[in-house]
Scaffold this motif. Structure first.
Motif, PDB file in Angstrom:
ATOM      1  N   LEU A 197       0.814  -1.215   0.000  1.00 24.15           N
ATOM      2  CA  LEU A 197       0.000   0.000   0.000  1.00 24.15           C
ATOM      3  C   LEU A 197       0.847   1.264   0.000  1.00 24.15           C
ATOM      4  N   TRP A 200       1.629   2.860  -3.461  1.00 21.56           N
ATOM      5  CA  TRP A 200       0.613   3.069  -4.495  1.00 21.56           C
ATOM      6  C   TRP A 200       0.678   4.467  -5.098  1.00 21.56           C
ATOM      7  N   LYS A 201       1.243   5.435  -4.366  1.00 24.27           N
ATOM      8  CA  LYS A 201       1.364   6.792  -4.899  1.00 24.27           C
ATOM      9  C   LYS A 201       2.707   7.037  -5.593  1.00 24.27           C
ATOM     10  N   ARG A 206       4.554   1.676  -9.009  1.00 21.95           N
ATOM     11  CA  ARG A 206       3.230   1.203  -9.433  1.00 21.95           C
ATOM     12  C   ARG A 206       3.248   0.742 -10.888  1.00 21.95           C
ATOM     13  N   ASP A 216      -1.979  -4.216 -10.324  1.00 23.49           N
ATOM     14  CA  ASP A 216      -2.170  -2.816  -9.960  1.00 23.49           C
ATOM     15  C   ASP A 216      -2.336  -2.748  -8.449  1.00 23.49           C
ATOM     16  N   ILE A 217      -1.386  -2.097  -7.773  1.00 25.77           N
ATOM     17  CA  ILE A 217      -1.436  -2.072  -6.305  1.00 25.77           C
ATOM     18  C   ILE A 217      -2.327  -0.956  -5.772  1.00 25.77           C
ATOM     19  N   LYS A 218      -2.919  -0.176  -6.665  1.00 24.17           N
ATOM     20  CA  LYS A 218      -3.878   0.814  -6.190  1.00 24.17           C
ATOM     21  C   LYS A 218      -5.084   0.090  -5.592  1.00 24.17           C
TER      22      LYS A 218
END
Length: 239
Positions: A197, A200-201, A206, A216-218
């Motif tokens: 997590l 994710w930014k 990502r 996709d870890i978003k």
């Protein structure tokens, strides 16, 4: 401690595990996995050296999807062995009266739609769970950091959706008051759940994971109970 299931807990699409006598239970790994996710997030966030080590690892040319979660966990716990001597029961038994069958949406936070709903057993209630750790205060810090971050990220998708105001804003405020908050069970079907997590930014990480591992870890898909207007898995461990 007592487990307080503030929103429904789901174990799997098939329902809860049962012992030979038919009693439903949650296995130990449901809790250790949730605590581990929190510890990974918290200490990557807390320690820049750990963050950079994990980032370098994730940006390598070759990644084995079967080893990523274990390797990231080892990087963090090598420096912060806060899961050592964590004692939990092998099975946490649930009362039949607290188990119901509900329709569950796999809710797309971005598109605001149910992508592939299903019916399964949910648990909502309180049950005693013995837990012991010499690092309990550190675990509380980690679980608060992770749970609050997860709630805020999900809320960020839903600011203009009724669920944002009705559910997530109160949840974010409540989490601050919980003794040891966790997100347990089947609350998403996305690979790694929230283990990565923190990244994710970070666009380069990502995009690398999306390209290399097709992941996709978003945090986009969560399990949602439409009748109750709640997402799943939010619990508190409380003395």
């Amino acid at each position: 401690m007592n487990l307080i299931s503030w929103t429904p807990t789901i174990f799997s699409r098939k329902g809860f595990l049962r012992d030979d006598s038919g009693r439903a239970y949650l296995p130990k790994n449901v809790f250790t996995d949730a605590i581990t996710s929190a510890v990974i997030f918290y200490y990557i966030k807390k320690n820049k050296d750990i963050e950079n080590r994990v980032k370098r690892y994730l940006l390598r040319d070759e990644l084995d999807i079967k080893k990523v979660a274990k390797d990231v966990k080892n990087i963090v716990l090598e420096k912060y062995p806060v899961l050592e001597n964590l004692e939990l029961p092998e099975k946490v038994y649930l009362e039949d009266k607290d188990i119901k069958i509900e329709y569950v949406e796999v809710f797309d936070l971005k598109e605001w739609i149910d992508t592939k709903g299903f019916k399964t057993e949910i648990f909502t209630g309180t049950v005693e769970i013995p837990i012991s750790s010499p690092y309990i205060e550190k675990l509380k810090s980690a679980t608060h950091s992770y749970a609050e971050a997860l709630a805020r990220i999900e809320y960020s998708f839903l600011k203009e959706h009724p669920l944002g105001e009705l559910f997530y804003k109160p949840l974010i405020n409540d989490l601050k008051k919980w003794e040891l908050p966790l997100r347990i069970g089947l609350w998403t079907e996305v690979s790694f759940k929230g283990d990565l997590l923190f990244f994710w930014k970070i666009k380069e990480v990502r995009e690398k994971l999306l390209k290399t591992l097709k992941i996709d870890i978003k945090p986009r898909y969560v399990l949602y109970i439409p009748r109750l207007k709640q997402t799943t898995g939010w619990i508190e461990l409380k003395n």
